[in-house]
Scaffold this motif. Structure first.
Motif: not given
Length: 653
Positions: A395-396, A420, A422-424, A429
């Protein structure tokens, strides 16, 4: 500087967040039973030079499709650009100018936005002009989709990809499957006729052909402040041709446009209301593209191309003679790109070479033969780039790239970009974006001369920019997509036209100042199973010119848009509605008030088999408004059109 960003963005961020979630809350109950419509996130090609979901693109992206063009009644590329989040256009009744993130400087010919046609660079090689009006090479009905990539993109595309890029992706033979005819008529004696043929053949090859003629009388009586009424001086005419043939891995395409426009507002000291004043633009290109995907995952793209552009200006300074501008530009070039995914990496390497073998500009009096300028130069340009998408975690992702460019006789440039992503959570997103871009001075800015009232400037330096941006893309209850994008741009050594256009104070381009711009863009999109779609966006932007307490001209602080479309009756009749607000903008010494603009289109498909019909009303409430003018016109503001209508049909045989 990082400590300043929260303070800068706090007020507009909280205001828009509250407004956005209020809208979501009001519609939440109605959306519970709707189908999941944002399950498939749209993809974009232009951000990384390969297809990827917009959530993974290292940029802030907007997309307009051919269905949007039909249902909202967009007439040209300028209409499409003006409908997008945070974008605006202005019109000096000669050319339409692109405004992006608060930047639309007087005298700019859209040189800070790179416009591509199927990846082919369309900015000319004299002015670096990117057309978006009736002088654009592709008819709006030949467009399959438009991709807008905001922010610096010089790390992949070089000069002119300064504030963003527009990639116009055209239709293919399979999109039509036979001949069609199109007719348009409307206000201001506006007419367009178009013939199109598309076919996908048994051997897999595809052919798409189109040709069109457009003409408009424009505004019969246009008020020009301080001068009076321009009568029958707004005429516009253009002819276009487009062709595209694909066989296997090869695609051969080309386009041509010839456009003639009368300027209702006098250029410099030309005679007001003199029909001899005229501007003619001609553009053409041919492009051979090769794309192949190997079994090992390697993608190879190679292209070779040729471009031609011509400009003829006719200026009536005196009753018994005409002054002329004659510009001619030609270039050829090629490009190679290799792309391959392996392990956690997706790497792209590439390079391009352009040879401007004709960059000619002449200025003279037609009758007397007196010559003011005769410039003929040649210039080579080459660049190489590399980019890597590195998936650090599931997810990064880190996207990083850099490009080196060499402009003969001007400058070298090295421009990086990093993102950068990031999908927490599955529906969330976050993107942290940084990039640098540059723009070299055009041949026109460096070399154009006209008598003693316009002189060249050979010591111009390239413009540069550093950009910082944060993107949040949040899917809400499956029917909504929320985008928040705060940004901060630093632009250095900006080139602008200075002077008063007189013998004692001639026009000249100079590197005059630097600009800082900060802002935030927010958009809430909704889609429902009933077929209705809506998008509400708001953009807040502030620009500061170094050493000047005032704001730059033509830079609105607030932009608001609402786009709604959906079926009125089954899947046969649709409605499209645009509402926008543009706040006050500065001119050179004053300002123009803000204004609301509403457009409405009713579109029908297959009420009669093969027939599409639409009726559009532009400026529905007949708002009276002006755009800031450009430096070389003898008016500080330009009156815009009141209410207009347009009727259009397309019949496929």
């Amino acid at each position: 500087m990082l400590l300043l960003i929260p303070k800068i963005f706090a007020r507009p961020f909280l205001l828009n967040l509250a407004l956005t979630f209020r809208v979501v809350a009001e519609d939440f109950t109605a959306a519970l039973d709707e189908k999941i419509l944002f399950e498939d996130i749209p993809s974009v090609y232009s951000a990384s030079r390969y297809e990827q979901p917009v959530t993974q693109a290292p940029s802030s992206v907007s997309i307009v499709t051919s269905e949007d063009i039909k249902k909202f009644g967009y007439r040209n590329l300028g209409d499409i650009v003006g409908s997008m989040r945070g974008m605006y256009t202005s019109n000096d009744r000669i050319y339409q100018r692109i405004g992006i993130r608060g930047f639309n400087r007087s005298g700019d010919y859209n040189t800070r936005v790179l416009v591509l046609i199927d990846g082919h660079r369309s900015n000319d090689n004299l002015v670096d002009f990117s057309a978006i009006g009736s002088e654009f090479m592709v008819d709006v009905d030949d467009i399959s989709r438009v991709e807008l990539v905001r922010g610096p993109a010089s790390s992949l595309y070089g000069s002119n990809a300064f504030l963003g890029i527009l990639n116009i992706i055209t239709k293919r033979g399979r999109d039509l499957e036979g001949p069609s005819v199109t007719g348009v008529f409307g206000s201001q004696e506006t007419y367009k006729g178009k013939f199109t043929y598309g076919q996908r053949f048994d051997n897999g090859s595809e052919l798409y052909l189109s040709g069109s003629h457009f003409q408009s009388e424009g505004e019969d009586n246009l008020s020009v402040a301080g001068l009076g009424t321009a009568r029958d001086m707004d005429k516009d005419r253009s002819e276009r041709g487009f062709a595209k043939y694909t066989l296997g891995d090869f695609t051969l395409s080309g386009a041509y446009v010839s456009r003639s426009k009368r300027p209702p507002v006098p250029i410099v000291d030309t005679i007001f209301n003199d029909s001899r004043n005229r501007l003619d633009d001609d553009r053409a290109y041919a492009d051979l593209l090769y794309e192949h995907y190997f079994d090992n995952g390697l993608e190879v793209m190679a292209r070779a191309y040729y471009d031609f552009n011509a400009f003829d200006g006719y200026y009536a300074f005196v009753p018994d003679d005409l002054s002329r501008d004659v510009f001619r530009g030609q270039l050829w070039g090629n490009e190679l790109k290799l792309s391959k995914a392996f392990g956690d990496h997706h790497v792209i390497v590439g390079g391009e070479y352009r040879y401007n073998f004709q960059q000619a500009m002449r200025s003279f009096e037609r009758g007397s033969g007196e010559q003011f300028a005769d410039v003929a130069i040649k210039r080579t340009i080459w660049g190489v780039y590399i980019q890597d998408d590195y998936r650090i975690l599931d997810n990064l992702t880190l996207n990083a790239g850099v490009r080196y460019d060499r402009y003969e006789g001007i400058a070298d440039a090295l421009n990086p970009r990093a993102a950068l992503i990031y999908q927490p959570f599955a529906d969330t997103t976050l993107k942290l974006l940084y990039g640098q871009s540059f723009r070299v001075p055009s041949a026109f800015e460096e070399n154009y001369r006209f008598g003693n009232i316009w002189v060249g400037s050979s010591d111009l330096e390239p413009e540069t920019m550093r950009s910082y941006e944060l993107n949040l893309i949040q899917r809400i209850q499956r029917n909504y997509l929320l985008t928040l994008a705060p940004y901060f741009n630093q632009e250095f050594d900006m080139i602008r036209l200075t002077g008063g256009g007189t013998v004692g104070d001639p026009y000249i381009y100079k590197n005059v100042n630097s600009i800082e711009t900060y802002g935030i863009e927010t958009e809430l999109q909704g889609q429902w199973e009933s077929g209705w779609r809506a998008a509400f966006s708001y953009a807040y932007q502030q620009s500061r010119v170094q050493g000047d307490p005032g704001k730059p001209e033509n830079s609105p602080e607030h932009l608001t848009k609402l786009n709604i479309t959906g079926p009125l009756w089954q899947d046969l009749v649709f409605a499209g509605f645009n509402l926008s607000y543009t706040s006050r903008r500065n001119t050179f010494s004053s300002d123009v008030p803000g204004y609301f603009l509403a457009n409405m289109t009713v579109f029908s498909s297959n009420l009669i088999p093969g027939l599409e019909l639409s009726g559009s009303i532009y400026n529905l409430f007949d708002s009276r408004y002006h755009d800031p003018s450009t430096t070389d016109l003898r008016a500080e503001t330009i009156e815009q059109n009141g209410r207009l209508f347009l009727v259009k049909f397309n019949y496929e045989f």
